[in-house]
Design a protein around this motif. Structure first.
Motif, PDB file in Angstrom:
ATOM      1  N   THR A  48       5.367   4.242 -32.532  1.00 52.34           N
ATOM      2  CA  THR A  48       6.325   5.166 -31.916  1.00 52.34           C
ATOM      3  C   THR A  48       6.163   5.262 -30.396  1.00 52.34           C
ATOM      4  O   THR A  48       7.170   5.360 -29.682  1.00 52.34           O
ATOM      5  CB  THR A  48       6.253   6.554 -32.589  1.00 52.34           C
ATOM      6  N   PRO A  49       4.925   5.206 -29.846  1.00 52.43           N
ATOM      7  CA  PRO A  49       4.814   5.247 -28.383  1.00 52.43           C
ATOM      8  C   PRO A  49       5.564   4.116 -27.665  1.00 52.43           C
ATOM      9  O   PRO A  49       5.756   4.186 -26.449  1.00 52.43           O
ATOM     10  CB  PRO A  49       3.306   5.170 -28.151  1.00 52.43           C
ATOM     11  N   GLN A  50       6.016   3.104 -28.406  1.00 48.77           N
ATOM     12  CA  GLN A  50       6.817   2.052 -27.780  1.00 48.77           C
ATOM     13  C   GLN A  50       8.143   2.587 -27.251  1.00 48.77           C
ATOM     14  O   GLN A  50       8.778   1.940 -26.409  1.00 48.77           O
ATOM     15  CB  GLN A  50       7.056   0.889 -28.748  1.00 48.77           C
ATOM     16  N   TYR A  51       8.567   3.758 -27.706  1.00 45.92           N
ATOM     17  CA  TYR A  51       9.760   4.371 -27.121  1.00 45.92           C
ATOM     18  C   TYR A  51       9.613   4.445 -25.601  1.00 45.92           C
ATOM     19  O   TYR A  51      10.564   4.226 -24.868  1.00 45.92           O
ATOM     20  CB  TYR A  51       9.986   5.782 -27.666  1.00 45.92           C
ATOM     21  N   LYS A  52       8.417   4.767 -25.133  1.00 48.27           N
ATOM     22  CA  LYS A  52       8.173   4.879 -23.690  1.00 48.27           C
ATOM     23  C   LYS A  52       8.419   3.530 -23.014  1.00 48.27           C
ATOM     24  O   LYS A  52       9.093   3.442 -21.992  1.00 48.27           O
ATOM     25  CB  LYS A  52       6.745   5.359 -23.435  1.00 48.27           C
ATOM     26  N   GLY A  53       7.879   2.457 -23.587  1.00 51.19           N
ATOM     27  CA  GLY A  53       8.070   1.127 -23.021  1.00 51.19           C
ATOM     28  C   GLY A  53       9.516   0.664 -23.087  1.00 51.19           C
ATOM     29  O   GLY A  53      10.008   0.004 -22.167  1.00 51.19           O
ATOM     30  N   LEU A  54      10.204   1.010 -24.169  1.00 55.73           N
ATOM     31  CA  LEU A  54      11.619   0.661 -24.278  1.00 55.73           C
ATOM     32  C   LEU A  54      12.425   1.392 -23.208  1.00 55.73           C
ATOM     33  O   LEU A  54      13.301   0.802 -22.567  1.00 55.73           O
ATOM     34  CB  LEU A  54      12.151   1.002 -25.678  1.00 55.73           C
ATOM     35  N   GLU A  55      12.112   2.661 -22.991  1.00 55.26           N
ATOM     36  CA  GLU A  55      12.806   3.431 -21.953  1.00 55.26           C
ATOM     37  C   GLU A  55      12.522   2.839 -20.575  1.00 55.26           C
ATOM     38  O   GLU A  55      13.421   2.767 -19.726  1.00 55.26           O
ATOM     39  CB  GLU A  55      12.393   4.905 -22.012  1.00 55.26           C
ATOM     40  N   GLU A  56      11.285   2.389 -20.340  1.00 53.68           N
ATOM     41  CA  GLU A  56      10.954   1.762 -19.050  1.00 53.68           C
ATOM     42  C   GLU A  56      11.758   0.477 -18.848  1.00 53.68           C
ATOM     43  O   GLU A  56      12.258   0.219 -17.746  1.00 53.68           O
ATOM     44  CB  GLU A  56       9.454   1.500 -18.959  1.00 53.68           C
ATOM     45  N   LEU A  57      11.893  -0.342 -19.900  1.00 58.53           N
ATOM     46  CA  LEU A  57      12.730  -1.544 -19.812  1.00 58.53           C
ATOM     47  C   LEU A  57      14.170  -1.152 -19.475  1.00 58.53           C
ATOM     48  O   LEU A  57      14.807  -1.767 -18.616  1.00 58.53           O
ATOM     49  CB  LEU A  57      12.737  -2.320 -21.129  1.00 58.53           C
ATOM     50  N   TRP A  58      14.675  -0.165 -20.172  1.00 58.32           N
ATOM     51  CA  TRP A  58      16.049   0.303 -19.969  1.00 58.32           C
ATOM     52  C   TRP A  58      16.253   0.745 -18.521  1.00 58.32           C
ATOM     53  O   TRP A  58      17.223   0.371 -17.871  1.00 58.32           O
ATOM     54  CB  TRP A  58      16.317   1.428 -20.956  1.00 58.32           C
ATOM     55  N   GLN A  59      15.316   1.541 -18.005  1.00 57.79           N
ATOM     56  CA  GLN A  59      15.442   2.024 -16.630  1.00 57.79           C
ATOM     57  C   GLN A  59      15.357   0.869 -15.625  1.00 57.79           C
ATOM     58  O   GLN A  59      16.053   0.873 -14.612  1.00 57.79           O
ATOM     59  CB  GLN A  59      14.376   3.082 -16.325  1.00 57.79           C
ATOM     60  N   SER A  60      14.516  -0.112 -15.911  1.00 57.41           N
ATOM     61  CA  SER A  60      14.324  -1.239 -14.994  1.00 57.41           C
ATOM     62  C   SER A  60      15.499  -2.209 -14.972  1.00 57.41           C
ATOM     63  O   SER A  60      15.801  -2.793 -13.929  1.00 57.41           O
ATOM     64  CB  SER A  60      13.068  -2.023 -15.380  1.00 57.41           C
TER      65      SER A  60
END
Length: 169
Positions: A48-60
């Motif tokens: 579930t903490p991958q949500y953070k990494g997915l959001e970072e990809l999205w923002q980038s």
């Protein structure tokens, strides 16, 4: 200009109806991306903490054409028991998720969503497996609907950036 059969087959991924987390029917293609990262998600999973990494990809990469599509799924250990409203609130509160989230789906079995049936068929897993083994399996699709890669749940979102970059140029 008409599509060749291969083009139509590729575009199929972008034309499959999907339901947003707030119950609107759209297609991936309507999101208008140059690349799409489709992920089956869960709120009570070790990944579930991958949500953070997915959001970072999205923002980038969203300004350059990346679309991330999260599809909650409760098929693995009952790790997504909530309804869509609860899931959306959890994702926003705990991980600041702003990328598109969709209604809960099944990814395996006779009730598997057509999008995941297509993704699994065109991008089998290890040893040709047509099933999804766990939450946070990821599929990278280009802007024409061609499935570029399938990633294991253990693959960190940041590790996918190298494959996303060329699709956005």
């Amino acid at each position: 200009m008409t599509d060749t059969p291969g083009d139509a087959q590729q575009n199929e991924v972008l034309q499959i109806p999907i339901t947003t987390i707030d119950n609107r029917e759209i297609t991936l293609g309507e999101l208008g991306g140059k690349a799409y990262l489709v992920v089956n998600t869960a709120s009570k999973c070790g990944f579930t903490p991958q949500y953070k990494g997915l959001e970072e990809l999205w923002q980038s990469y969203r300004e350059r054409g990346l679309q991330i599509a999260g599809f909650p799924c409760n098929q693995f250990g009952g790790q997504e028991p909530g309804n869509e409203e609860q899931i959306a609130a959890f994702c926003e509160k705990n991980y600041g998720v702003s990328f598109p989230m969709f209604a809960k789906v099944e990814v395996n079995g006779s009730e598997a969503h057509p999008l995941f049936r297509k993704l699994k068929s065109d991008a089998p897993g290890l040893l040709g497996s047509k099933g999804i083994k766990w939450n946070f399996t990821k599929f990278l699709v280009d802007g024409q609907g061609k499935i570029i890669a399938r990633y294991a749940p253990s693959t960190a979102p940041a590790d996918i950036a190298r494959d996303i970059e060329p699709l956005l140029d």
